[in-house]
Enzyme design. Structure first.
Site, PDB file in Angstrom:
ATOM      1  N   HIS A 207      55.002  -8.796   9.051  1.00  0.00           N
ATOM      2  CA  HIS A 207      55.807  -9.281   7.924  1.00  0.00           C
ATOM      3  C   HIS A 207      56.952  -8.360   7.551  1.00  0.00           C
ATOM      4  CE1 HIS A 207      53.344  -6.376   5.760  1.00  0.00           C
ATOM      5  NE2 HIS A 207      54.228  -6.440   4.779  1.00  0.00           N
TER       6      HIS A 207
HETATM    7  C1  UD1 Z   1      55.922  -7.137  -0.273  1.00  0.00           C
HETATM    8  C2  UD1 Z   1      56.062  -5.614  -0.333  1.00  0.00           C
HETATM    9  C3  UD1 Z   1      55.493  -5.008   0.954  1.00  0.00           C
HETATM   10  C4  UD1 Z   1      54.084  -5.501   1.217  1.00  0.00           C
HETATM   11  C5  UD1 Z   1      54.095  -7.019   1.234  1.00  0.00           C
HETATM   12  C6  UD1 Z   1      52.763  -7.634   1.501  1.00  0.00           C
HETATM   13  C7  UD1 Z   1      58.052  -4.788  -1.510  1.00  0.00           C
HETATM   14  C8  UD1 Z   1      59.352  -4.108  -1.318  1.00  0.00           C
HETATM   15  N1  UD1 Z   1      57.453  -5.203  -0.385  1.00  0.00           N
HETATM   16  O1  UD1 Z   1      56.712  -7.615   0.805  1.00  0.00           O
HETATM   17  O2  UD1 Z   1      55.466  -3.608   0.813  1.00  0.00           O
HETATM   18  O3  UD1 Z   1      53.638  -4.999   2.445  1.00  0.00           O
HETATM   19  O4  UD1 Z   1      54.573  -7.461  -0.049  1.00  0.00           O
HETATM   20  O5  UD1 Z   1      52.906  -9.020   1.563  1.00  0.00           O
HETATM   21  O6  UD1 Z   1      57.597  -4.893  -2.624  1.00  0.00           O
HETATM   22  N2  UD1 Z   1      56.737 -15.353  -0.547  1.00  0.00           N
HETATM   23  C9  UD1 Z   1      56.089 -16.543  -0.713  1.00  0.00           C
HETATM   24  N3  UD1 Z   1      54.980 -16.568  -1.535  1.00  0.00           N
HETATM   25  C10 UD1 Z   1      54.533 -15.461  -2.170  1.00  0.00           C
HETATM   26  C11 UD1 Z   1      55.216 -14.258  -2.002  1.00  0.00           C
HETATM   27  C12 UD1 Z   1      56.318 -14.220  -1.181  1.00  0.00           C
HETATM   28  O7  UD1 Z   1      56.466 -17.554  -0.157  1.00  0.00           O
HETATM   29  O8  UD1 Z   1      53.517 -15.548  -2.897  1.00  0.00           O
HETATM   30  C13 UD1 Z   1      57.909 -15.302   0.367  1.00  0.00           C
HETATM   31  C14 UD1 Z   1      59.219 -15.537  -0.342  1.00  0.00           C
HETATM   32  O9  UD1 Z   1      60.031 -16.250   0.512  1.00  0.00           O
HETATM   33  C15 UD1 Z   1      59.773 -14.145  -0.507  1.00  0.00           C
HETATM   34  C16 UD1 Z   1      59.238 -13.455   0.722  1.00  0.00           C
HETATM   35  O10 UD1 Z   1      57.966 -14.044   0.972  1.00  0.00           O
HETATM   36  O11 UD1 Z   1      61.154 -14.137  -0.607  1.00  0.00           O
HETATM   37  C17 UD1 Z   1      59.090 -11.962   0.567  1.00  0.00           C
HETATM   38  O12 UD1 Z   1      58.309 -11.655  -0.585  1.00  0.00           O
HETATM   39  P1  UD1 Z   1      58.515 -10.249  -1.346  1.00  0.00           P
HETATM   40  O13 UD1 Z   1      57.551 -10.142  -2.469  1.00  0.00           O
HETATM   41  O14 UD1 Z   1      59.953 -10.033  -1.640  1.00  0.00           O
HETATM   42  O15 UD1 Z   1      58.182  -9.183  -0.222  1.00  0.00           O
HETATM   43  P2  UD1 Z   1      57.085  -9.148   0.926  1.00  0.00           P
HETATM   44  O16 UD1 Z   1      57.764  -9.304   2.229  1.00  0.00           O
HETATM   45  O17 UD1 Z   1      55.900 -10.016   0.648  1.00  0.00           O
END
Ligand code: UD1
Length: 366
Positions: A207
């Site tokens: 991821h």
């Molecule tokens: C975040 C953390 C990362 C951790 C990861 C575990 C930061 C900088 N990064 O990254 O350290 O390893 O979580 O998952 O805080 N999304 C969904 N549903 C959700 C959450 C996210 O669809 O419940 C999608 C959205 O499109 C979003 C993308 O995932 O834009 C990224 O989510 P985000 O919380 O920004 O970061 P992660 O990549 O999950």
């Protein structure tokens, strides 16, 4: 004497397994009262609710519902929504875990209000500032009053950055507390996968932006996994970010040996890890969990903030070059992979140590 209140913060998936044992230890403590706040950084059922149920985490007293956004937006939203909650009912300290955006945002709000900040999993460094988490780690540690570490190397990282060693305590790994406490409850792999993979399988998770945001890199990695899966079937629970990118560019191979699935809950994934022959991942947590379980782990990154998983555990860094990944995979298949040992204090009692030290520390400040 009344119990000191500790406002614990969670925001994203990797926070839940760290906070669960801390809250449980506080519930048993006569000195501390644990409270829980959720920033809402993660919100999908599969990324969030499933973990609360599996880990028996109490319902948060507030959810800031910040959701997704750019780093600046997400961090800013957490900060501006956290402030009034803190003002309404100030705790004796704010406890943050890990390195996600919510960790830094809440630490920053609390410290500027003069509320002490406690950081659990302090001092880990990848020395790669292109990783958003590295910025979160460095800054959170700088503004924390009390820092708890999972491995001895973390202390030298912190002292190099000018942090007084007297504020740092080596307590072990709360994520491994969760793992050990829940091992017996893990969902058997056969229940998650059916009998089709009864002859052995590997688990994949990817991821990190560096692996999944560029379709060319993601495409190459998926092709490489397809090749590996012909030798050892692979199971790949897809993070929403990875699925969205792979689907947008039509990159998901259709192979029965490479099984994609939605993100799994904690007990489901733990069940797979327990029985896997190997893990391929770019997650920080899985590097540690595979070390604790003695399962070989190939980490598809060039660096790790968790070096003990390499020096003592089962982890090997292989980057994202397919030739290197394939060579490392063949080696694991031929030799069984690194044996490793379980690092000091990864013994299921880290949360208990944190609660004892924190209670004393708050008492001495009073
Ligand atoms: C975040 C953390 C990362 C951790 C990861 C575990 C930061 C900088 N990064 O990254 O350290 O390893 O979580 O998952 O805080 N999304 C969904 N549903 C959700 C959450 C996210 O669809 O419940 C999608 C959205 O499109 C979003 C993308 O995932 O834009 C990224 O989510 P985000 O919380 O920004 O970061 P992660 O990549 O999950």
């Amino acid at each position: 004497m009344s119990r000191k209140s500790v406002l614990c913060v969670v925001g994203a998936r990797p926070n839940y397994m760290k906070i669960a044992p801390i809250l449980a230890a506080m519930a048993r403590s006569a000195a501390l009262q644990g409270r829980l706040l959720h920033t809402g950084q993660h919100y999908d059922e599969s990324m969030n609710d499933a973990f609360f149920a599996d880990l028996d985490i109490p319902r948060p007293e507030a959810n800031l519902e910040v959701g997704s956004g750019s780093h600046a937006q997400q961090t800013a939203q957490v900060m501006s929504r956290f402030e009034p909650v803190l003002d309404a009912n100030p705790p004796d300290c704010v406890l943050v875990v890990g390195d996600v955006n919510s960790t830094l945002a809440c630490a920053l709000v609390a410290t500027k209000k003069g509320i002490p900040v406690v950081h659990v999993e302090a001092g880990l460094r990848s020395f790669d500032r292109a990783m958003p988490e590295e910025i979160n780690r460095v800054l959170t540690d700088q503004i924390s009053d009390l820092l708890f570490t999972t491995e001895q190397d973390a202390l030298s990282n912190l002292t190099r950055e000018g942090i007084d060693a007297a504020r740092v305590h080596f307590v072990g790994n709360v994520m491994i507390d969760s793992l050990l406490w829940n091992l017996k409850k893990a969902v058997p792999a056969s229940e998650t996968l059916g009998e089709s993979l009864a002859n052995g399988f590997g688990v994949v998770t990817l991821h990190r932006p560096s692996n999944v945001d560029d379709p060319e890199i993601l495409g190459r990695l998926l092709e490489c996994l397809a090749v590996i899966s012909r030798k050892l079937p692979l199971v790949f629970p897809l993070h929403p970010r990875t699925r969205a990118q792979a689907e947008r560019h039509g990159l998901l191979p259709q192979l029965s040996s490479l099984k994609f699935m939605p993100p799994l809950g904690y007990l489901g994934l733990l069940g797979l890890l327990k029985e896997a022959r190997l893990v391929l991942t770019d997650s920080g947590g899985l590097q540690e969990e595979s070390t604790a379980l003695g399962v070989p782990c190939l980490t598809l990154r060039d660096n790790t903030e968790r070096p003990i998983t390499i020096s003592q555990g089962t982890n090997i860094l292989v980057g994202n070059d397919p030739a290197r990944i394939l060579a490392a995979f063949d080696d694991v298949m031929a030799t069984g992979g690194k044996r490793g040992c379980v690092p000091e204090y990864w013994d299921g009692r880290a949360a208990e140590r944190i609660v004892a030290i924190l209670a004393d520390w708050l008492d001495n400040r009073a």
